[in-house]
Design a protein around this motif. Sequence first.
Motif, PDB file in Angstrom:
ATOM      1  N   ARG A  30       0.844  -1.218   0.000  1.00  0.00           N
ATOM      2  CA  ARG A  30       0.000   0.000   0.000  1.00  0.00           C
ATOM      3  C   ARG A  30       0.866   1.249   0.000  1.00  0.00           C
ATOM      4  NH1 ARG A  30      -4.684  -1.402   4.444  1.00  0.00           N
ATOM      5  NH2 ARG A  30      -5.470  -3.305   3.432  1.00  0.00           N
ATOM      6  N   ALA A  31       0.335   2.222  -0.742  1.00  0.00           N
ATOM      7  CA  ALA A  31       1.063   3.503  -0.789  1.00  0.00           C
ATOM      8  C   ALA A  31       1.006   4.185   0.566  1.00  0.00           C
ATOM      9  CB  ALA A  31       0.432   4.422  -1.849  1.00  0.00           C
ATOM     10  N   GLN A  32       2.116   4.750   0.945  1.00  0.00           N
ATOM     11  CA  GLN A  32       2.216   5.415   2.254  1.00  0.00           C
ATOM     12  C   GLN A  32       1.357   6.667   2.273  1.00  0.00           C
ATOM     13  OE1 GLN A  32       6.154   6.465   3.315  1.00  0.00           O
ATOM     14  NE2 GLN A  32       5.590   7.372   5.252  1.00  0.00           N
ATOM     15  N   GLN A  33       0.516   6.735   3.268  1.00  0.00           N
ATOM     16  CA  GLN A  33      -0.339   7.922   3.404  1.00  0.00           C
ATOM     17  C   GLN A  33       0.440   9.074   4.003  1.00  0.00           C
ATOM     18  OE1 GLN A  33      -3.613   6.785   5.798  1.00  0.00           O
ATOM     19  NE2 GLN A  33      -4.525   5.432   4.283  1.00  0.00           N
ATOM     20  N   THR A  34       0.199  10.173   3.393  1.00  0.00           N
ATOM     21  CA  THR A  34       0.898  11.394   3.882  1.00  0.00           C
ATOM     22  C   THR A  34       0.299  11.817   5.213  1.00  0.00           C
ATOM     23  OG1 THR A  34       1.175  12.091   1.616  1.00  0.00           O
ATOM     24  CG2 THR A  34       1.493  13.763   3.337  1.00  0.00           C
ATOM     25  N   GLY A  70      -5.799   9.220  16.672  1.00  0.00           N
ATOM     26  CA  GLY A  70      -6.428   8.551  15.527  1.00  0.00           C
ATOM     27  C   GLY A  70      -5.406   8.200  14.464  1.00  0.00           C
ATOM     28  N   ARG A  71      -4.499   9.170  14.171  1.00  0.00           N
ATOM     29  CA  ARG A  71      -3.469   8.895  13.157  1.00  0.00           C
ATOM     30  C   ARG A  71      -2.550   7.756  13.618  1.00  0.00           C
ATOM     31  NH1 ARG A  71      -2.955  14.549  13.138  1.00  0.00           N
ATOM     32  NH2 ARG A  71      -0.850  14.423  13.973  1.00  0.00           N
ATOM     33  N   LEU A  72      -2.218   7.770  14.939  1.00  0.00           N
ATOM     34  CA  LEU A  72      -1.354   6.694  15.448  1.00  0.00           C
ATOM     35  C   LEU A  72      -2.059   5.343  15.326  1.00  0.00           C
ATOM     36  CD1 LEU A  72       0.146   8.377  18.636  1.00  0.00           C
ATOM     37  CD2 LEU A  72       1.289   7.930  16.444  1.00  0.00           C
ATOM     38  N   THR A  73      -3.376   5.353  15.585  1.00  0.00           N
ATOM     39  CA  THR A  73      -4.114   4.093  15.460  1.00  0.00           C
ATOM     40  C   THR A  73      -4.111   3.585  14.031  1.00  0.00           C
ATOM     41  OG1 THR A  73      -5.526   4.755  17.301  1.00  0.00           O
ATOM     42  CG2 THR A  73      -6.337   2.978  15.880  1.00  0.00           C
ATOM     43  N   ARG A  74      -4.358   4.527  13.075  1.00  0.00           N
ATOM     44  CA  ARG A  74      -4.336   4.115  11.669  1.00  0.00           C
ATOM     45  C   ARG A  74      -2.944   3.648  11.248  1.00  0.00           C
ATOM     46  NH1 ARG A  74      -7.641   8.737  11.358  1.00  0.00           N
ATOM     47  NH2 ARG A  74      -5.874  10.012  10.678  1.00  0.00           N
ATOM     48  N   ASP A  78      -1.952   0.096   9.813  1.00  0.00           N
ATOM     49  CA  ASP A  78      -1.223  -0.055   8.550  1.00  0.00           C
ATOM     50  C   ASP A  78       0.056  -0.844   8.771  1.00  0.00           C
ATOM     51  OD1 ASP A  78      -0.574   0.136   5.951  1.00  0.00           O
ATOM     52  OD2 ASP A  78      -0.068   2.280   5.963  1.00  0.00           O
ATOM     53  N   LEU A  79       0.722  -0.578   9.902  1.00  0.00           N
ATOM     54  CA  LEU A  79       1.954  -1.310  10.212  1.00  0.00           C
ATOM     55  C   LEU A  79       1.670  -2.800  10.395  1.00  0.00           C
ATOM     56  CD1 LEU A  79       4.954  -1.327  10.905  1.00  0.00           C
ATOM     57  CD2 LEU A  79       4.328  -0.752  13.275  1.00  0.00           C
ATOM     58  N   THR A  80       0.527  -3.072  11.071  1.00  0.00           N
ATOM     59  CA  THR A  80       0.173  -4.487  11.270  1.00  0.00           C
ATOM     60  C   THR A  80      -0.078  -5.186   9.948  1.00  0.00           C
ATOM     61  OG1 THR A  80      -0.791  -3.912  13.397  1.00  0.00           O
ATOM     62  CG2 THR A  80      -1.446  -6.021  12.446  1.00  0.00           C
ATOM     63  N   GLU A  81      -0.819  -4.452   9.037  1.00  0.00           N
ATOM     64  CA  GLU A  81      -1.081  -5.045   7.715  1.00  0.00           C
ATOM     65  C   GLU A  81       0.218  -5.254   6.947  1.00  0.00           C
ATOM     66  OE1 GLU A  81      -3.805  -2.471   5.819  1.00  0.00           O
ATOM     67  OE2 GLU A  81      -5.502  -2.979   7.114  1.00  0.00           O
ATOM     68  N   ARG A  82       1.119  -4.261   7.067  1.00  0.00           N
ATOM     69  CA  ARG A  82       2.413  -4.415   6.363  1.00  0.00           C
ATOM     70  C   ARG A  82       3.197  -5.614   6.907  1.00  0.00           C
ATOM     71  NH1 ARG A  82       2.696  -1.517   1.622  1.00  0.00           N
ATOM     72  NH2 ARG A  82       1.693   0.529   1.933  1.00  0.00           N
ATOM     73  N   GLN A  83       3.181  -5.748   8.204  1.00  0.00           N
ATOM     74  CA  GLN A  83       3.914  -6.862   8.798  1.00  0.00           C
ATOM     75  C   GLN A  83       3.297  -8.198   8.372  1.00  0.00           C
ATOM     76  OE1 GLN A  83       3.797  -5.938  12.968  1.00  0.00           O
ATOM     77  NE2 GLN A  83       5.602  -4.581  12.861  1.00  0.00           N
ATOM     78  N   GLN A  84       1.934  -8.231   8.298  1.00  0.00           N
ATOM     79  CA  GLN A  84       1.296  -9.471   7.842  1.00  0.00           C
ATOM     80  C   GLN A  84       1.670  -9.779   6.397  1.00  0.00           C
ATOM     81  OE1 GLN A  84      -2.855  -8.877   8.508  1.00  0.00           O
ATOM     82  NE2 GLN A  84      -2.686  -9.110  10.757  1.00  0.00           N
ATOM     83  N   GLY A  85       1.660  -8.680   5.523  1.00  0.00           N
ATOM     84  CA  GLY A  85       2.051  -8.877   4.119  1.00  0.00           C
ATOM     85  C   GLY A  85       3.496  -9.336   4.009  1.00  0.00           C
ATOM     86  N   ILE A 163       7.936  -0.112   6.899  1.00  0.00           N
ATOM     87  CA  ILE A 163       7.698  -0.426   8.310  1.00  0.00           C
ATOM     88  C   ILE A 163       8.597   0.414   9.207  1.00  0.00           C
ATOM     89  CG2 ILE A 163       7.937  -2.242  10.037  1.00  0.00           C
ATOM     90  CD1 ILE A 163       7.043  -4.224   7.865  1.00  0.00           C
ATOM     91  N   SER A 164       9.856   0.598   8.784  1.00  0.00           N
ATOM     92  CA  SER A 164      10.774   1.423   9.568  1.00  0.00           C
ATOM     93  C   SER A 164      10.270   2.863   9.650  1.00  0.00           C
ATOM     94  CB  SER A 164      12.170   1.370   8.942  1.00  0.00           C
ATOM     95  OG  SER A 164      13.064   2.207   9.653  1.00  0.00           O
ATOM     96  N   GLY A 165       9.775   3.382   8.461  1.00  0.00           N
ATOM     97  CA  GLY A 165       9.239   4.749   8.468  1.00  0.00           C
ATOM     98  C   GLY A 165       8.023   4.884   9.358  1.00  0.00           C
ATOM     99  N   LEU A 166       7.117   3.875   9.299  1.00  0.00           N
ATOM    100  CA  LEU A 166       5.944   3.924  10.166  1.00  0.00           C
ATOM    101  C   LEU A 166       6.330   3.848  11.632  1.00  0.00           C
ATOM    102  CD1 LEU A 166       3.480   1.639   8.172  1.00  0.00           C
ATOM    103  CD2 LEU A 166       3.373   4.135   8.443  1.00  0.00           C
ATOM    104  N   SER A 167       7.325   3.035  11.937  1.00  0.00           N
ATOM    105  CA  SER A 167       7.791   2.946  13.330  1.00  0.00           C
ATOM    106  C   SER A 167       8.302   4.301  13.796  1.00  0.00           C
ATOM    107  CB  SER A 167       8.879   1.884  13.454  1.00  0.00           C
ATOM    108  OG  SER A 167       8.379   0.621  13.064  1.00  0.00           O
ATOM    109  N   THR A 168       9.043   4.986  12.879  1.00  0.00           N
ATOM    110  CA  THR A 168       9.536   6.326  13.233  1.00  0.00           C
ATOM    111  C   THR A 168       8.376   7.284  13.477  1.00  0.00           C
ATOM    112  OG1 THR A 168      11.504   5.940  11.882  1.00  0.00           O
ATOM    113  CG2 THR A 168      10.999   8.229  12.475  1.00  0.00           C
TER     114      THR A 168
END
Length: 464
Positions: A30-34, A70-74, A78-85, A163-168
Amino acid sequence: MNKTLLLIIIDFLFLNLIALTRWEKVEPARAQQTPVPQVGANANTREQDLVETMRQSLADETAGRLALEGRLTRAGNDLTERQQGLAQLQTQKEQLAAQLAQSVQNTQQLTQQAEAARRESSLTQDQLAQLERELEARRAEAERQRQELTRMEGEQQRAQQIISGLSTQVAVGETEKQNLQHQASQLQQQVEQEREDRIKVEAQTNQLAQGVGQLAKNSGDLTQEIRDNRPINENVLFNDFLANRVDTQFSAGRQGVFHEVTNDRSTSTVLVSDGHQVYALLHINNTTFSDLLQNFDWNRIAVTFTHPPDYHSTGGQLDFLSVDPRIVAIPLDQSQVDALGAKVYTLAADPFKFPDAVLINGGRGYGVLSFKLDPANPGYVRVENRFFKRLFGGADLKPSPGDLVFSHTGELLGMMVNSDYCALLKDFSPMEVLKMGSNTLPEHPANVLNQVAARVQSMPPGLQ
């Protein structure tokens, strides 16, 4: 059979096996949401209450914190979905690697078998060429699978980077959340401080208001004291008296030898209040009982008050006052007072505030007279028995019974009981009460009047 030909056949079967196998497509990343930029609270340029501003700021910070959560939850979802993928890609990679290894192993075995078969069999040149073409196709398919595996490894690396970017971003969001919580705590403390300051200011304001109210009360008391101590012009007092006189008619009747004997008397009086009851005040000489030496049982006694043009009302009783029974007070109810429309005078709280007083002689004249306390006769003051001018000229007048004495502030001091003494009025306590009406014989008016006469005759000669 030729071993080479056998190897080619085995290789051909292996490649068919690989070609017929369905490989699951990797879910595209998935494309990274801004990240949604945080909208700062609009600055309020108008002057508002500091507490309201702090409360609004706290609400804005709370809304920003909720939006960030809310953004952290999303981002976490997204991180969970990425990790599953990524896990799926890793599983597929491992499966492809295992299949590739198995294909390589099978290819080696097929090659060995083909070599063995080539050595053992004698296939025709056409069959060998066909087998070589099929082997080449299998090798091309194996190369394509290796490229697909390389592509999947690249996608895995990009997914790891995402995933690294989302973690950051999650770490930054947590830091911002902590900062917002800290700011909210500080704002809450400021609001509490402002509330305490406002309570203190309100307390000081209440104290100031009480001080102002007390100052206003003191000012009002001072104004009243000045008004009470400011003398009123004698002309004003006399004119006020003339404007507020009440016309009064007395009528009494008794049975004579041959016919009814009547005694009628007209006079004027003023209304006076002790703070509870209003009375019409007059001297006994202005009634039908002026001669206390001849008292009769009158069977009819009436007193009537009139007010232009056609108002008439009657009194119910006569009160002969304890201070001096020659002073008669007639109680009136509030409806009578309102209908008569006359001023109601008050008794003087401090009779000796001024060394002299204003004496009004029944509406005929007035004058200023000095008075002195008489220790031998408490409740009375002795006035200087001198002549004073009438208002409209003419002969000089002297004080006489029934004259009213006023203080310079317009309050009633008392009434002259004779030409020398004024009885000071402090209340209207009666010594005797005489009921009036069309049948007064049961009241025995003669007995009441005899009691009054006996009290007057018992006084010192100077007061009689």
